[in-house]
Design a protein around this motif. Sequence first.
Motif, short mmCIF file in Angstrom:
data_model
loop_
_atom_site.label_atom_id
_atom_site.label_comp_id
_atom_site.label_asym_id
_atom_site.label_seq_id
_atom_site.Cartn_x
_atom_site.Cartn_y
_atom_site.Cartn_z
N HIS A 7 0.80 -1.30 0.15
CA HIS A 7 0.05 0.00 -0.19
C HIS A 7 0.94 1.29 0.03
O HIS A 7 0.70 2.23 -0.68
N THR A 8 1.88 1.14 0.81
CA THR A 8 3.01 2.61 0.65
C THR A 8 3.57 2.74 -0.47
O THR A 8 3.57 3.64 -1.07
N ALA A 9 3.95 1.55 -0.96
CA ALA A 9 4.92 1.80 -2.46
C ALA A 9 3.68 2.15 -3.48
O ALA A 9 4.00 2.96 -4.28
N MET A 166 -4.60 6.73 0.86
CA MET A 166 -4.16 6.47 2.18
C MET A 166 -5.11 5.75 3.06
O MET A 166 -4.69 4.66 3.77
N LEU A 167 -6.29 6.22 3.16
CA LEU A 167 -7.43 5.76 3.96
C LEU A 167 -7.80 4.22 3.57
O LEU A 167 -7.77 3.35 4.22
N GLY A 168 -8.04 4.09 2.34
CA GLY A 168 -8.89 2.98 1.85
C GLY A 168 -8.25 2.39 0.73
O GLY A 168 -8.93 1.49 0.05
N GLY A 169 -6.82 2.85 0.24
CA GLY A 169 -6.69 2.36 -1.26
C GLY A 169 -7.12 2.76 -2.62
O GLY A 169 -7.88 3.89 -2.62
N PRO A 170 -6.59 2.46 -3.50
CA PRO A 170 -7.06 2.84 -4.88
C PRO A 170 -8.40 2.82 -5.16
O PRO A 170 -9.04 4.12 -5.71
N ALA A 171 -9.29 1.93 -4.72
CA ALA A 171 -10.72 2.03 -5.14
C ALA A 171 -11.68 3.12 -4.30
O ALA A 171 -12.42 3.66 -4.91
N LEU A 172 -11.21 3.37 -3.17
CA LEU A 172 -11.57 4.34 -2.12
C LEU A 172 -11.42 5.76 -2.97
O LEU A 172 -12.18 6.75 -2.81
N ALA A 173 -10.21 5.84 -3.27
CA ALA A 173 -9.64 7.06 -3.86
C ALA A 173 -10.48 7.21 -5.28
O ALA A 173 -11.12 8.44 -5.65
N ILE A 174 -10.90 6.22 -6.01
CA ILE A 174 -11.81 6.43 -7.26
C ILE A 174 -13.04 6.70 -6.91
O ILE A 174 -13.89 7.59 -7.66
N VAL A 307 2.42 13.43 2.63
CA VAL A 307 2.97 11.96 2.31
C VAL A 307 3.98 11.78 3.36
O VAL A 307 4.32 10.42 3.90
N ALA A 308 5.00 12.61 3.73
CA ALA A 308 6.02 12.15 4.53
C ALA A 308 5.43 11.89 6.12
O ALA A 308 5.71 11.06 6.61
N ALA A 309 4.30 12.66 6.59
CA ALA A 309 3.61 12.42 7.65
C ALA A 309 3.19 11.09 7.84
O ALA A 309 3.37 10.31 8.71
N TRP A 310 2.49 10.57 6.69
CA TRP A 310 1.92 9.27 6.74
C TRP A 310 2.95 8.41 6.37
O TRP A 310 2.72 6.95 7.17
N CYS A 311 4.02 8.49 5.77
CA CYS A 311 5.05 7.37 5.63
C CYS A 311 5.69 6.97 7.36
O CYS A 311 5.88 5.88 7.57
N VAL A 312 5.92 8.29 7.90
CA VAL A 312 6.41 7.99 9.49
C VAL A 312 5.16 7.33 10.31
O VAL A 312 5.84 6.36 10.82
N ALA A 313 4.28 7.44 10.05
CA ALA A 313 3.14 6.94 10.65
C ALA A 313 2.96 5.43 10.39
O ALA A 313 2.77 4.54 11.12
N MET A 314 3.38 4.97 9.03
CA MET A 314 3.44 3.61 8.41
C MET A 314 4.52 2.96 9.06
O MET A 314 4.43 1.61 9.45
N VAL A 315 5.59 3.58 9.32
CA VAL A 315 6.91 2.79 9.94
C VAL A 315 6.77 2.69 11.52
O VAL A 315 7.16 1.62 11.83
N PHE A 316 6.15 3.78 11.76
CA PHE A 316 6.54 3.70 13.36
C PHE A 316 5.17 3.71 14.08
O PHE A 316 4.83 3.01 15.41
N GLY A 317 4.00 3.42 13.32
CA GLY A 317 2.63 3.08 13.80
C GLY A 317 2.30 1.68 14.27
O GLY A 317 3.03 0.86 13.82
#
Length: 317
Positions: A7-9, A166-174, A307-317
């Motif tokens: 998802h992050t990628a 970020m919340l629900g993936g590509p389908a939710l973005a669409i 994007v940076a804040a979300w990546c940090v959250a994904m790594v440390f969350g």
Amino acid sequence: MNHLADHTAVVLAAVALDLLLGDPRRLPHPVVGMGRMINFLERVLRRVFGNLRVAGMVLLVVTVGVSYGAAALLLYVAGHVSPAAGFAAGVYLAWVSLAARSLHLESAKVAKALARGDLPGARLALSYIVGRETADLDEQEIVRGAVETVAENTGDGVIAPLFYLMLGGPALAIAYKAVNTLDSMVGYKNERYLEFGWASARFDDVANYVPARLTALLMVLAAPIWALSGGDAWRIMRRDGRNHSSPNSGYPEAAAAGALGVRLGGANRYFGRIVEKPTIGDPVRPLTLAAYSGVVRLMYASELILVAAWCVAMVFG
């Protein structure tokens, strides 16, 4: 890779493609399909339902449901073909949901025309990205239109789809893009769409409630990066964020106005009629091309901070 890493990628690849290439105009685009579906359904539903508000509710449910379902089906099928195909499908759907580069390129046509002294060309370029009449606007009013549309669309064209991605993936973005497309096509307060577009307009307000305020906060954080005033962005956002006919658009516009030290809002002409809108911000500086450049920088910085804040959250969350 695990699901979280995938998802992050997908998010990072989509953001990079949007920033580098903008909208993939030569490839099949979901928003084009949405537009055609909305036009078809409008013709059918107006005939089938006597109550236009009910017809508009059906339009909303069908359009968003089909858009989400088609995206989810594509991801499912591609993922079963191969992990690479699933990843590519996810990146593509995410990429076409973002619009930072395209917003910059389209608004830059206005700035380039102004820079070479071509007022008619600037008015024409602005007419493609705003709803107001532009034929008689002077240079400051043209800049105001460009700044307002970049600030507003930073919310619903950049941060909101990224938030739902970020919340629900590509389908939710669409699905969010479907809501946004519905609002842009039928969400008008005129005789034709006041009832038929009511559900789409209201649902767009709901979908953008959090992203609009998040956009404003990101602009407050982004302002000092460009030697703009984060304090004034915060102050004007709190003071003038509600000075707009939309319950959401005023927040990013107010944050941008405060950061840039300019006044937005005022009189606009629609279909030959002058509409006086509340002002947003204080006229500390004139509305020049420097203000346009500043709001574009705010847009990009806001996106990258998220994007940076979300990546940090994904790594440390």
